[in-house]
Write a protein that holds these residues in place. Structure first.
Motif, PDB file in Angstrom:
ATOM      1  N   ASP A 100       0.813  -1.210   0.000  1.00 12.61           N
ATOM      2  CA  ASP A 100       0.000   0.000   0.000  1.00 12.61           C
ATOM      3  C   ASP A 100       0.850   1.264   0.000  1.00 12.61           C
ATOM      4  O   ASP A 100       0.314   2.366  -0.133  1.00 12.61           O
ATOM      5  N   ALA A 101       2.168   1.117   0.233  1.00 14.45           N
ATOM      6  CA  ALA A 101       3.063   2.272   0.290  1.00 14.45           C
ATOM      7  C   ALA A 101       3.570   2.612  -1.100  1.00 14.45           C
ATOM      8  O   ALA A 101       3.744   1.742  -1.954  1.00 14.45           O
ATOM      9  N   ALA A 102       3.781   3.927  -1.338  1.00 14.95           N
ATOM     10  CA  ALA A 102       4.297   4.411  -2.614  1.00 14.95           C
ATOM     11  C   ALA A 102       5.415   5.405  -2.339  1.00 14.95           C
ATOM     12  O   ALA A 102       5.312   6.256  -1.444  1.00 14.95           O
ATOM     13  N   TYR A 103       6.482   5.293  -3.114  1.00  9.74           N
ATOM     14  CA  TYR A 103       7.650   6.137  -2.898  1.00  9.74           C
ATOM     15  C   TYR A 103       8.123   6.696  -4.238  1.00  9.74           C
ATOM     16  O   TYR A 103       8.065   6.020  -5.277  1.00  9.74           O
ATOM     17  N   TYR A 104       8.599   7.990  -4.150  1.00 10.45           N
ATOM     18  CA  TYR A 104       9.351   8.576  -5.244  1.00 10.45           C
ATOM     19  C   TYR A 104      10.825   8.521  -4.858  1.00 10.45           C
ATOM     20  O   TYR A 104      11.202   8.924  -3.751  1.00 10.45           O
TER      21      TYR A 104
END
Length: 424
Positions: A100-104
């Protein structure tokens, strides 16, 4: 889509297809633009933040802190090790999804060490997903709206076409005094189609009227010579001195004259489309006419070596117009006579009509409907006919409200049944 689909359905399909292409292209374009702008803007922003973090680390000799959602990793200081999920990424901007986590992630290499900036973006990704859901919902709504609009416009477009088709199908349109169709329509494609129908219907009316007049005139003019022939035959039969053979020939001429008179009456009735006074026509019971036909055809069947039987299974006492009934029965018996080489022919009377059964060659199933068409004869045609007898039988039955059917199997004979219904 198949060419045999209704025009209204094809119009709706065209609307929906156009919306699918245009709306789909715009929706995919929006998604592509969002991704492109996202990568471009975020890449520039994270590049500036990475420069700031490196400067801060060099000045303060501590790990730079930008905000709560952004972390800086550098192999130069060795303080914070880069998490495994961020290793092995290419130079520049990358997007990493971990559950569920999103990273740039923005990575920059400096000789022997790497600087990596990681920013949590699950909230932005959630908003982006909402945007994509809205785009998808809008696309589906546009397709549904195109279907509804297509149905509405197709009905409006097809309304004058349906009206024109209904007018053309109406039987009164073939009457000589029927109004023209084109004045009811504007000068567009439908109006020009109505004008074409007017021209075609006019030609058809002229042809029908010419055929009706020809048949009526010929039939009327034949009455006088037929009356002369019938009267002469009566005088000859009453005269003395004729041999038995001569009397038989005169009787044969008289029967042929009577048959032709019935045909003239039938053609007149068909030509006038039922307008002739039905009270003038002679009416007979089915059993009486069948007995007459039996006596007339028996010698010919016997001469051919065929058994001919008249069977009454309970015929009604209703009376029918003699010329039409005699023509129908005579044509069916003549057909059985020509196509039966051995065995028997039976004329069977019933409460609702009669049947003509034979033991002839039979009729293939694929030809059983065609034989009632004009100028159509069976594969093994017999006699010198032109294929008009059964066509005349059907026309008379349709005009009188009767029904003629055939049941047959090859090499097993045929059965023609005529349902007379109520007397007319």
């Amino acid at each position: 889509m198949g060419g045999k689909q209704p025009l209204e359905r094809r119009i709706i399909f065209a609307f929906v297809l156009m919306t699918l292409i245009v709306g789909g292209t715009f929706s995919l374009g929006i998604v592509a633009i969002v991704h492109f702008i996202e990568e471009l803007l975020v890449s520039e922003e994270m590049g500036r933040e990475l420069d700031y973090a490196i400067d801060e680390e060099l000045k303060l000799d501590t790990v730079a802190r930008i905000d709560a959602n952004t972390r800086f990793f550098s192999s130069h200081s060795g303080r914070d090790a880069l998490p495994p999920r961020f290793t092995g990424l290419p130079e520049g901007f990358s997007e990493v999804l971990d559950g569920d986590a999103a990273y740039y992630v923005f990575k920059r290499s400096h000789g022997s060490h790497e600087d990596v900036l990681v920013e949590e973006q699950h909230e932005f990704e959630a908003r982006e997903q909402v945007l994509f859901d809205v785009v998808l919902a809008g696309f589906l709504l546009s397709v549904f709206g195109a279907w509804g609009l297509g149905r509405l416009l197709a009905r409006r477009v097809m309304a004058p076409v349906r009206r024109l088709a209904q007018q053309v199908r109406h039987r009164d349109q073939l009457l000589p005094m029927a109004p023209r169709l084109s004045p009811d329509y504007p000068d567009d494609e439908v109006g020009r189609l109505a004008a074409a129908f007017d021209e075609t219907l006019g030609q058809l009316q002229h042809s029908l009227e010419r055929e009706r007049l020809f048949t009526s005139d010929v039939s009327h003019e034949l009455r006088t010579p037929l009356m002369v022939i019938a009267t002469s035959c009566e005088l000859l039969l009453d005269a003395a001195g004729l041999t038995a053979s001569e009397r038989a020939q005169v009787a044969r001429i008289a029967r042929a004259s009577a048959d032709m008179h019935d045909l003239v009456q039938t053609f007149l009735r068909l030509a006038r489309a039922g307008q002739e006074e039905s009270g003038i026509a002679e009416k007979v019971a089915l059993s009486g006419l069948a007995a007459e036909q039996y006596r007339q055809w028996m010698p010919q069947f016997q001469a051919k070596g065929l058994a001919f039987a008249l069977i009454d299974e309970g015929s009604s006492a209703d009376r029918y117009e003699a010329p039409q009934l005699r023509t129908v029965m005579s044509n069916l018996l003549r057909n059985a006579f020509h196509y039966t080489e051995q065995g028997a022919v039976r004329l069977i009377l019933a409460a609702d009509g009669f049947r003509v059964e034979d033991s002839g060659q039979g009729i293939p199933e694929e030809e059983q409907e065609r034989i009632f068409q004009s100028f159509v004869r069976g594969q093994q045609a017999r006699g010198e006919g032109l294929g008009l007898g059964l066509s005349l039988v059907r026309r008379i039955c349709q005009q009188q409200g009767w029904e003629v059917r055939v049941e047959s199997r090859p090499d097993s004979g045929s059965c023609f049944s005529v349902h007379l219904g109520c007397s007319r």
